[in-house]
Motif scaffolding. Sequence first.
Motif, PDB file in Angstrom:
ATOM      1  N   GLN A  29       0.833  -1.194   0.000  1.00  0.00           N
ATOM      2  CA  GLN A  29       0.000   0.000   0.000  1.00  0.00           C
ATOM      3  C   GLN A  29       0.877   1.255   0.000  1.00  0.00           C
ATOM      4  O   GLN A  29       2.004   1.247   0.466  1.00  0.00           O
ATOM      5  CB  GLN A  29      -0.908   0.019   1.233  1.00  0.00           C
ATOM      6  CG  GLN A  29      -1.885  -1.165   1.276  1.00  0.00           C
ATOM      7  CD  GLN A  29      -2.793  -1.087   2.473  1.00  0.00           C
ATOM      8  OE1 GLN A  29      -2.655  -0.168   3.281  1.00  0.00           O
ATOM      9  NE2 GLN A  29      -3.692  -2.051   2.595  1.00  0.00           N
ATOM     10  N   ARG A  30       0.299   2.334  -0.537  1.00  0.00           N
ATOM     11  CA  ARG A  30       1.048   3.592  -0.662  1.00  0.00           C
ATOM     12  C   ARG A  30       1.189   4.315   0.664  1.00  0.00           C
ATOM     13  O   ARG A  30       1.937   5.283   0.747  1.00  0.00           O
ATOM     14  CB  ARG A  30       0.354   4.507  -1.666  1.00  0.00           C
ATOM     15  CG  ARG A  30       0.361   3.924  -3.082  1.00  0.00           C
ATOM     16  CD  ARG A  30      -0.196   4.928  -4.043  1.00  0.00           C
ATOM     17  NE  ARG A  30      -0.153   4.435  -5.413  1.00  0.00           N
ATOM     18  CZ  ARG A  30      -0.557   5.129  -6.481  1.00  0.00           C
ATOM     19  NH1 ARG A  30      -1.048   6.346  -6.316  1.00  0.00           N
ATOM     20  NH2 ARG A  30      -0.485   4.598  -7.685  1.00  0.00           N
ATOM     21  N   GLY A  31       0.490   3.875   1.666  1.00  0.00           N
ATOM     22  CA  GLY A  31       0.592   4.566   2.948  1.00  0.00           C
ATOM     23  C   GLY A  31      -0.729   4.539   3.670  1.00  0.00           C
ATOM     24  O   GLY A  31      -1.796   4.445   3.071  1.00  0.00           O
ATOM     25  N   SER A  32      -0.701   4.571   4.906  1.00  0.00           N
ATOM     26  CA  SER A  32      -1.922   4.531   5.694  1.00  0.00           C
ATOM     27  C   SER A  32      -2.388   5.937   6.003  1.00  0.00           C
ATOM     28  O   SER A  32      -1.583   6.862   6.141  1.00  0.00           O
ATOM     29  CB  SER A  32      -1.673   3.770   6.991  1.00  0.00           C
ATOM     30  OG  SER A  32      -2.819   3.822   7.822  1.00  0.00           O
ATOM     31  N   ARG A  33      -3.697   6.087   6.112  1.00  0.00           N
ATOM     32  CA  ARG A  33      -4.250   7.403   6.467  1.00  0.00           C
ATOM     33  C   ARG A  33      -4.323   7.608   7.969  1.00  0.00           C
ATOM     34  O   ARG A  33      -4.775   8.652   8.421  1.00  0.00           O
ATOM     35  CB  ARG A  33      -5.658   7.545   5.883  1.00  0.00           C
ATOM     36  CG  ARG A  33      -5.682   7.520   4.359  1.00  0.00           C
ATOM     37  CD  ARG A  33      -7.069   7.790   3.853  1.00  0.00           C
ATOM     38  NE  ARG A  33      -7.123   7.824   2.392  1.00  0.00           N
ATOM     39  CZ  ARG A  33      -8.238   8.031   1.695  1.00  0.00           C
ATOM     40  NH1 ARG A  33      -9.372   8.248   2.341  1.00  0.00           N
ATOM     41  NH2 ARG A  33      -8.207   8.031   0.383  1.00  0.00           N
ATOM     42  N   ARG A  34      -3.901   6.606   8.688  1.00  0.00           N
ATOM     43  CA  ARG A  34      -3.991   6.732  10.137  1.00  0.00           C
ATOM     44  C   ARG A  34      -3.121   7.867  10.642  1.00  0.00           C
ATOM     45  O   ARG A  34      -3.515   8.657  11.500  1.00  0.00           O
ATOM     46  CB  ARG A  34      -3.576   5.408  10.785  1.00  0.00           C
ATOM     47  CG  ARG A  34      -3.663   5.405  12.303  1.00  0.00           C
ATOM     48  CD  ARG A  34      -3.278   4.056  12.872  1.00  0.00           C
ATOM     49  NE  ARG A  34      -3.367   4.056  14.325  1.00  0.00           N
ATOM     50  CZ  ARG A  34      -3.037   3.010  15.082  1.00  0.00           C
ATOM     51  NH1 ARG A  34      -2.619   1.877  14.495  1.00  0.00           N
ATOM     52  NH2 ARG A  34      -3.157   3.076  16.396  1.00  0.00           N
ATOM     53  N   GLY A  35      -1.894   7.960  10.065  1.00  0.00           N
ATOM     54  CA  GLY A  35      -1.016   9.052  10.509  1.00  0.00           C
ATOM     55  C   GLY A  35      -1.593  10.420  10.205  1.00  0.00           C
ATOM     56  O   GLY A  35      -1.439  11.367  10.975  1.00  0.00           O
ATOM     57  N   LEU A  36      -2.312  10.539   9.035  1.00  0.00           N
ATOM     58  CA  LEU A  36      -2.923  11.829   8.691  1.00  0.00           C
ATOM     59  C   LEU A  36      -4.004  12.211   9.691  1.00  0.00           C
ATOM     60  O   LEU A  36      -4.083  13.367  10.132  1.00  0.00           O
ATOM     61  CB  LEU A  36      -3.514  11.750   7.283  1.00  0.00           C
ATOM     62  CG  LEU A  36      -4.263  12.989   6.788  1.00  0.00           C
ATOM     63  CD1 LEU A  36      -3.320  14.182   6.739  1.00  0.00           C
ATOM     64  CD2 LEU A  36      -4.870  12.733   5.403  1.00  0.00           C
ATOM     65  N   TRP A  37      -4.857  11.240  10.059  1.00  0.00           N
ATOM     66  CA  TRP A  37      -5.904  11.562  11.026  1.00  0.00           C
ATOM     67  C   TRP A  37      -5.321  11.915  12.389  1.00  0.00           C
ATOM     68  O   TRP A  37      -5.841  12.795  13.083  1.00  0.00           O
ATOM     69  CB  TRP A  37      -6.845  10.356  11.180  1.00  0.00           C
ATOM     70  CG  TRP A  37      -7.759  10.187   9.998  1.00  0.00           C
ATOM     71  CD1 TRP A  37      -7.743   9.202   9.072  1.00  0.00           C
ATOM     72  CD2 TRP A  37      -8.821  11.067   9.633  1.00  0.00           C
ATOM     73  NE1 TRP A  37      -8.716   9.396   8.138  1.00  0.00           N
ATOM     74  CE2 TRP A  37      -9.417  10.543   8.467  1.00  0.00           C
ATOM     75  CE3 TRP A  37      -9.345  12.242  10.175  1.00  0.00           C
ATOM     76  CZ2 TRP A  37     -10.491  11.149   7.828  1.00  0.00           C
ATOM     77  CZ3 TRP A  37     -10.419  12.838   9.537  1.00  0.00           C
ATOM     78  CH2 TRP A  37     -10.966  12.292   8.386  1.00  0.00           C
ATOM     79  N   ILE A  38      -4.241  11.245  12.780  1.00  0.00           N
ATOM     80  CA  ILE A  38      -3.611  11.571  14.066  1.00  0.00           C
ATOM     81  C   ILE A  38      -3.088  12.996  14.049  1.00  0.00           C
ATOM     82  O   ILE A  38      -3.266  13.780  14.993  1.00  0.00           O
ATOM     83  CB  ILE A  38      -2.486  10.565  14.378  1.00  0.00           C
ATOM     84  CG1 ILE A  38      -3.093   9.165  14.616  1.00  0.00           C
ATOM     85  CG2 ILE A  38      -1.676  11.021  15.580  1.00  0.00           C
ATOM     86  CD1 ILE A  38      -2.046   8.084  14.827  1.00  0.00           C
TER      87      ILE A  38
END
Length: 326
Positions: free
Chosen positions: A193-202
């Motif tokens: 995967q290109r990256g998780s959105r979890r870090g963005l939401w944090i």
Amino acid sequence: MEAALNSPFGRTLLGPTGLTIGRVADNQLVISDPQSSGHHAEIRAEGQGYSITDLGSTNGTFVNEQRLTANVPRSLNAGDVIRIGDTKFTYEVSGVSAFDPTVYANPSQGSTPGYQPTVAAPPPYTDYGAGGQQGYQPPPPPQAPASAYPQQGYQQPPPPAYPVYPPPPSQQAYAPPAGQPGYPGYAAPVAPQRGSRRGLWIALSIIGGVVLLGCIGCGVLVFAVGLAASTPTKTLDTFCTALENKDYHTAYSQFSSKYQAGQSESAFTSVVSSVTSCTHSSPTESGSSATASLTLVNSSGQTENDMLTLIQDSNSVWKIDSAQTR
């Protein structure tokens, strides 16, 4: 021949007698244009037509926007536009022949024309069977011979077929050779995967929390500054300034809730509506209460002296709690 003037006043027929135009009532055509003179212009029969003469008017008479010389007649032609001030008249003539009269080269010949009129040539005789001359008919245009090789529409060649190459090994799922059993526990590789959105939401949550805390801090600071700024003197200053500026709502808001329960804003406004001047003494504070004298002057010059009591409400804001006339 019938001649007439068309104007905003209607259609005026011209007769054998003169027609005077002006502002005074003794004219045949009375106009109310402020730029016209009492006797402005006159139209008279002249030969087979009419002429117009400016009678020495102040602002002049215009025919086709050319000013006439005073007291000099000017012949009128059909369609001429006469202007007096801002009023316009159109000279119309009806019953005139559409053809010019015959012009004779030598008048002494009487009614005999000096030149023979042009006679149109007769149409060509087309009765071929009677031996007459037939009008020339141009031959039809030659037709182009049909080509022995008909042209066909251009057909675009199909695109060349390109070989289909298999995907690279990194994108291929591993399969055991034919005839061999599969390996236990094997699963096809999962595409990264290109990256998780979890870090963005944090990150967004952290930023929102910081902004919220900043807003709360600003509100607390503003509230603290407002409490510190509230003093009996400032409350009385606000009250007097509002009365002198006829801002009765602001003045009424300086009273405590107990005082407002005993007197409505409309009743307070009717009592102080004539006040023109308001002054107060320096308040004397004693804990959470203070007293001060108030002097009011109305529009009739009458003076009223009151003793005010101020208290701090639940928000530590100073309010006027009672007033007694001395």
